[in-house]
Enzyme design. Sequence first.
Site, mmCIF file in Angstrom:
data_model
loop_
_atom_site.group_PDB
_atom_site.id
_atom_site.type_symbol
_atom_site.label_atom_id
_atom_site.label_comp_id
_atom_site.label_asym_id
_atom_site.label_seq_id
_atom_site.Cartn_x
_atom_site.Cartn_y
_atom_site.Cartn_z
ATOM 1 N N HIS A 38 -2.291 65.661 42.282
ATOM 2 C CA HIS A 38 -1.234 64.968 43.027
ATOM 3 C C HIS A 38 -1.453 65.358 44.480
ATOM 4 O O HIS A 38 -1.469 66.539 44.812
ATOM 5 C CB HIS A 38 0.148 65.415 42.537
ATOM 6 N N LEU A 39 -1.640 64.387 45.353
ATOM 7 C CA LEU A 39 -2.102 64.637 46.715
ATOM 8 C C LEU A 39 -1.264 65.697 47.419
ATOM 9 O O LEU A 39 -0.038 65.567 47.516
ATOM 10 C CB LEU A 39 -2.083 63.341 47.528
ATOM 11 N N HIS A 40 -1.919 66.729 47.915
ATOM 12 C CA HIS A 40 -1.226 67.796 48.632
ATOM 13 C C HIS A 40 -2.204 68.582 49.493
ATOM 14 O O HIS A 40 -3.395 68.654 49.218
ATOM 15 C CB HIS A 40 -0.531 68.755 47.655
ATOM 16 N N PHE A 41 -1.662 69.135 50.567
ATOM 17 C CA PHE A 41 -2.344 70.101 51.416
ATOM 18 C C PHE A 41 -1.605 71.428 51.275
ATOM 19 O O PHE A 41 -0.420 71.463 50.942
ATOM 20 C CB PHE A 41 -2.323 69.665 52.885
#
Length: 520
Positions: free
Chosen positions: A313-316
């Site tokens: 799940h897109l994350h930085f």
Amino acid sequence: MIGKGKVGCQRGRQVADITAIHGVTRPLIHVRSVRRKLDIIQSNPSAHGGRGALPSEGGSPSDLLFLAGGERMMLRIKRVPTVVSNYQKDEGEDAARRGGGCGRNCLQKCCIPGAKLPLYTFKRAEEIPGDKCVLEHDDNQAPVAFLDSLLLGQWEDRMQRGLFRYDVTACETKVIPGRCGFMAQLNEGRHLKKRPTEFRVDKVLQPFDGNKFNFTKVGQEEVLFQFDASEDGEVHFFPDAPVDADSSPSVVAINVSPIEYGHVLLIPRILECLPQRIDRESFLLALYMAIEAGNPYFRLGYNSLGAFATINHLHFQAYYLAVPFPIEKAPTRKVTTLGDGVKISELFDYPVRGLVFEGGNTLQDLSNAVSDACIFLQDNNIPHNVLIADCGKRIFLLPQCYAEKQALGEVSSELLDTQVNPAVWEISGHMVLKRKKDYEEASEENAWRLLAEVSLSEERFEEVKALIFEACSYTLSEKEDEHLTQGAGDDKPPLEGTGSINKGRNCNMVSGTQECLVLQ
């Protein structure tokens, strides 16, 4: 809306079974703690290592299989996933719970109506931040300092409320003597109770799977604030703003297993349930966060799938560390300058090969250069890590192959026994060690040897680098054709900026002179 997708279907292919368990659970250290203890350790860096060349350069067939996303072998490793939320459950337990409703204050449809969270809106700007790591704002009170205080204040509040899994002062940290200044952190006894999970490491792009843990399942108390661009071009803070599910806000949340002080997650457009893959809009958002924080000790990092991201799940990630990362001090050699002024250099005399991006006529030029390079890597199935440093002024792009080598049984048992998963922070020089023996024997030579296994071989790196530049040149040709077509009567505006997320950029390259910069 929750996306659906099946990941990891074997379809009769051979599975490379790896029995070693590799899980880094990340301890939390206050900024001051890294100055607390500086033990003297004598060490000498070993020679540069790395993976073999592509088959075209005499490498093994598995290199091409992995790079091209071959279908003959599915590569997997077993590791204990990092727990980033207190609501992160084993998949079986989570599925059972989901059938009867969540029973908690999450970010899904069951709980989002009427939800309110703090909201910080930033002013879009074109300038690259100056030497002080601060953009000029019209307000008398510097909002960049306010964001820094907001993030840390909210993070400290969650610590006081006991939301983290362990104490901030529980782990020892030291700077390892040597040229590089690698940092070692002892994380003894923090083995998770979770069972090891198989992770597929030969597919950088995998569909989002709503049945697995994702950030819509975190509790709202773990979210510090919403973070989005302002509509009126001014900086604002709203302590109690409604969550607009239709606009899918970006949020900043705590990592309950932090590596360092202020460790948070930036989750772009959280309700869109984007898989872990870079796009232009999301990467620009990460740059704005680095700029708005305005603190050179605050860095953001990104791990692709296959490069030790464990949640699709897109994350930085981001945290504070009050000393320079070794990679920030590494010398670089200029490779080229793009037509929009973005300078690209490469690291040398560092165990991991990588590219460094800086400059540009505008902030979006810099952001597009890096995001398009990442898009090329992920579309060509090359795992990679990204470090955003110097308040967004300098960005490190690091293709890697450690998980691939681990799955193929090409990493020594001595390195595997350390249970270090070299993601962006480890590659940047911050080593998290689980065994007291490894901590006591930590040396620059040992750290160098581990990271050298992460790096692409010289031949493979040169090939990947050339392909990135070739992709930029090809994109320029496409852009020129596009403008010609539109000039012949097409009323549609050209696709530019964040609206063309995965399109290429106008990046005409200007051949640069070779020069060496030693960065202090």
